[in-house]
Design a protein around this motif. Structure first.
Motif, PDB file in Angstrom:
ATOM      1  N   LYS A   1       0.836  -1.204   0.000  1.00 22.30           N
ATOM      2  CA  LYS A   1       0.000   0.000   0.000  1.00 22.30           C
ATOM      3  C   LYS A   1       0.873   1.257   0.000  1.00 22.30           C
ATOM      4  O   LYS A   1       0.636   2.189  -0.765  1.00 22.30           O
ATOM      5  CB  LYS A   1      -0.927  -0.006   1.212  1.00 22.30           C
ATOM      6  CG  LYS A   1      -1.794   1.204   1.330  1.00 22.30           C
ATOM      7  CD  LYS A   1      -2.632   1.151   2.597  1.00 22.30           C
ATOM      8  CE  LYS A   1      -3.433   2.426   2.700  1.00 22.30           C
ATOM      9  NZ  LYS A   1      -3.507   2.949   4.031  1.00 22.30           N
ATOM     10  N   ARG A   2       1.870   1.277   0.862  1.00 23.77           N
ATOM     11  CA  ARG A   2       2.756   2.444   0.938  1.00 23.77           C
ATOM     12  C   ARG A   2       3.510   2.639  -0.367  1.00 23.77           C
ATOM     13  O   ARG A   2       3.700   3.758  -0.831  1.00 23.77           O
ATOM     14  CB  ARG A   2       3.720   2.288   2.109  1.00 23.77           C
ATOM     15  CG  ARG A   2       4.489   3.561   2.409  1.00 23.77           C
ATOM     16  CD  ARG A   2       5.142   3.506   3.748  1.00 23.77           C
ATOM     17  NE  ARG A   2       5.721   4.788   4.106  1.00 23.77           N
ATOM     18  CZ  ARG A   2       6.350   5.005   5.237  1.00 23.77           C
ATOM     19  NH1 ARG A   2       6.469   4.041   6.136  1.00 23.77           N
ATOM     20  NH2 ARG A   2       6.856   6.187   5.502  1.00 23.77           N
ATOM     21  N   TRP A   3       3.960   1.547  -0.969  1.00 21.57           N
ATOM     22  CA  TRP A   3       4.652   1.634  -2.252  1.00 21.57           C
ATOM     23  C   TRP A   3       3.723   2.208  -3.318  1.00 21.57           C
ATOM     24  O   TRP A   3       4.099   3.107  -4.068  1.00 21.57           O
ATOM     25  CB  TRP A   3       5.186   0.278  -2.676  1.00 21.57           C
ATOM     26  CG  TRP A   3       5.677   0.259  -4.096  1.00 21.57           C
ATOM     27  CD1 TRP A   3       5.036  -0.273  -5.183  1.00 21.57           C
ATOM     28  CD2 TRP A   3       6.890   0.832  -4.589  1.00 21.57           C
ATOM     29  NE1 TRP A   3       5.784  -0.072  -6.315  1.00 21.57           N
ATOM     30  CE2 TRP A   3       6.923   0.599  -5.977  1.00 21.57           C
ATOM     31  CE3 TRP A   3       7.943   1.517  -3.993  1.00 21.57           C
ATOM     32  CZ2 TRP A   3       7.975   1.026  -6.779  1.00 21.57           C
ATOM     33  CZ3 TRP A   3       9.005   1.938  -4.800  1.00 21.57           C
ATOM     34  CH2 TRP A   3       9.008   1.692  -6.169  1.00 21.57           C
ATOM     35  N   GLN A   4       2.509   1.689  -3.401  1.00 18.30           N
ATOM     36  CA  GLN A   4       1.580   2.136  -4.428  1.00 18.30           C
ATOM     37  C   GLN A   4       1.218   3.608  -4.272  1.00 18.30           C
ATOM     38  O   GLN A   4       1.027   4.313  -5.259  1.00 18.30           O
ATOM     39  CB  GLN A   4       0.326   1.266  -4.417  1.00 18.30           C
ATOM     40  CG  GLN A   4       0.585  -0.125  -4.929  1.00 18.30           C
ATOM     41  CD  GLN A   4      -0.592  -1.058  -4.773  1.00 18.30           C
ATOM     42  OE1 GLN A   4      -1.419  -0.900  -3.867  1.00 18.30           O
ATOM     43  NE2 GLN A   4      -0.680  -2.047  -5.656  1.00 18.30           N
ATOM     44  N   GLU A   5       1.127   4.076  -3.045  1.00 20.13           N
ATOM     45  CA  GLU A   5       0.768   5.468  -2.798  1.00 20.13           C
ATOM     46  C   GLU A   5       1.933   6.427  -3.022  1.00 20.13           C
ATOM     47  O   GLU A   5       1.717   7.613  -3.256  1.00 20.13           O
ATOM     48  CB  GLU A   5       0.233   5.627  -1.369  1.00 20.13           C
ATOM     49  CG  GLU A   5      -1.104   4.961  -1.158  1.00 20.13           C
ATOM     50  CD  GLU A   5      -1.563   4.980   0.289  1.00 20.13           C
ATOM     51  OE1 GLU A   5      -0.797   5.425   1.172  1.00 20.13           O
ATOM     52  OE2 GLU A   5      -2.705   4.548   0.536  1.00 20.13           O
ATOM     53  N   ASN A   6       3.179   5.956  -2.930  1.00 25.30           N
ATOM     54  CA  ASN A   6       4.355   6.826  -2.993  1.00 25.30           C
ATOM     55  C   ASN A   6       5.447   6.303  -3.923  1.00 25.30           C
ATOM     56  O   ASN A   6       6.626   6.571  -3.703  1.00 25.30           O
ATOM     57  CB  ASN A   6       4.960   6.990  -1.592  1.00 25.30           C
ATOM     58  CG  ASN A   6       3.955   7.501  -0.593  1.00 25.30           C
ATOM     59  OD1 ASN A   6       3.528   8.629  -0.674  1.00 25.30           O
ATOM     60  ND2 ASN A   6       3.568   6.648   0.341  1.00 25.30           N
ATOM     61  N   ALA A   7       5.075   5.565  -4.945  1.00 26.81           N
ATOM     62  CA  ALA A   7       6.067   4.889  -5.786  1.00 26.81           C
ATOM     63  C   ALA A   7       7.087   5.850  -6.388  1.00 26.81           C
ATOM     64  O   ALA A   7       8.284   5.557  -6.389  1.00 26.81           O
ATOM     65  CB  ALA A   7       5.383   4.083  -6.876  1.00 26.81           C
ATOM     66  N   ALA A   8       6.648   6.977  -6.887  1.00 28.74           N
ATOM     67  CA  ALA A   8       7.571   7.910  -7.538  1.00 28.74           C
ATOM     68  C   ALA A   8       8.637   8.413  -6.556  1.00 28.74           C
ATOM     69  O   ALA A   8       9.821   8.490  -6.897  1.00 28.74           O
ATOM     70  CB  ALA A   8       6.811   9.088  -8.137  1.00 28.74           C
ATOM     71  N   ALA A   9       8.225   8.724  -5.339  1.00 22.93           N
ATOM     72  CA  ALA A   9       9.169   9.231  -4.336  1.00 22.93           C
ATOM     73  C   ALA A   9      10.075   8.126  -3.791  1.00 22.93           C
ATOM     74  O   ALA A   9      11.223   8.378  -3.433  1.00 22.93           O
ATOM     75  CB  ALA A   9       8.408   9.895  -3.198  1.00 22.93           C
ATOM     76  N   LEU A  10       9.557   6.905  -3.725  1.00 23.97           N
ATOM     77  CA  LEU A  10      10.315   5.796  -3.139  1.00 23.97           C
ATOM     78  C   LEU A  10      11.191   5.056  -4.151  1.00 23.97           C
ATOM     79  O   LEU A  10      12.068   4.289  -3.759  1.00 23.97           O
ATOM     80  CB  LEU A  10       9.352   4.806  -2.481  1.00 23.97           C
ATOM     81  CG  LEU A  10       8.569   5.341  -1.284  1.00 23.97           C
ATOM     82  CD1 LEU A  10       7.520   4.326  -0.841  1.00 23.97           C
ATOM     83  CD2 LEU A  10       9.504   5.684  -0.142  1.00 23.97           C
ATOM     84  N   LEU A  11      10.962   5.288  -5.421  1.00 24.75           N
ATOM     85  CA  LEU A  11      11.705   4.577  -6.464  1.00 24.75           C
ATOM     86  C   LEU A  11      13.228   4.691  -6.314  1.00 24.75           C
ATOM     87  O   LEU A  11      13.920   3.675  -6.404  1.00 24.75           O
ATOM     88  CB  LEU A  11      11.264   5.038  -7.853  1.00 24.75           C
ATOM     89  CG  LEU A  11      11.891   4.312  -9.041  1.00 24.75           C
ATOM     90  CD1 LEU A  11      11.576   2.820  -9.002  1.00 24.75           C
ATOM     91  CD2 LEU A  11      11.422   4.925 -10.345  1.00 24.75           C
ATOM     92  N   PRO A  12      13.801   5.875  -6.055  1.00 19.65           N
ATOM     93  CA  PRO A  12      15.256   5.931  -5.893  1.00 19.65           C
ATOM     94  C   PRO A  12      15.776   5.079  -4.736  1.00 19.65           C
ATOM     95  O   PRO A  12      16.840   4.467  -4.839  1.00 19.65           O
ATOM     96  CB  PRO A  12      15.531   7.427  -5.637  1.00 19.65           C
ATOM     97  CG  PRO A  12      14.354   8.131  -6.225  1.00 19.65           C
ATOM     98  CD  PRO A  12      13.191   7.202  -6.044  1.00 19.65           C
TER      99      PRO A  12
END
Length: 162
Positions: A34-45
């Motif tokens: 859930k956290r990944w899906q909501e913030n994928a762009a910020a967490l990708l790096p």
């Protein structure tokens, strides 16, 4: 803390830890889908740098993460109880359909009886329940010497291996 077997070896100090959805992300944190899906762009790096892992619960499928799984160095699949086998399918799909090459860790209610079969489905890291004997766990990987069916480790059926 769970006992960890990784690549057939006992691991006494593992940096990876589960992070709650409302907590600050730290290095080697395992976050929820859930956290990944909501913030994928910020967490990708962070994922690409190998600093965060992903947790899939038993009600979450491999298709929900899809090819994004390749961004992670570690994906943990939760087994909430011994009789819940959905994690086996998740592991196999991550490996075969989505091409995940990193560490695939089974967590939760992981028992010695499951290790041989988890390995065949693609798990290469196992966080055992605390009451499991580590020597028996290591022996469990050699429970059977031959399997008739193919698996993630060897896609050939027995008659093709002769």
């Amino acid at each position: 803390m769970a006992q960890l077997i990784k690549q057939g070896q006992l691991v006494s100090n593992d940096e990876w830890h589960l992070i709650e959805d409302d907590a600050i992300i730290a290095d080697y944190g395992i976050i929820s889908l859930k956290r990944w899906q909501e913030n994928a762009a910020a967490l990708l790096p962070l994922a690409q740098a190998g600093k965060i892992g992903l947790l899939l619960n038993s009600d979450e499928t491999a298709d929900q993460i899809g090819d994004d799984c390749r961004q992670f160095v570690l994906i943990a699949v939760n087994f909430p109880k011994f009789s819940d086998g959905r994690g086996y399918s998740t592991a196999r799909l991550l490996r075969e359909r989505h091409g995940f090459k990193g560490e695939l860790r089974s967590v939760g209610d992981v028992l010695i009886d499951q290790l041989f079969f988890m390995n065949r489905c693609g798990f290469n890291s196992f966080a055992l329940r605390d009451d499991q004997d580590l020597n028996d766990a290591l022996a469990a990987f050699a429970t059977f010497t031959v399997s008739y069916q193919n698996d993630v480790n060897d896609p050939r059926p027995l008659f093709r291996r002769r």
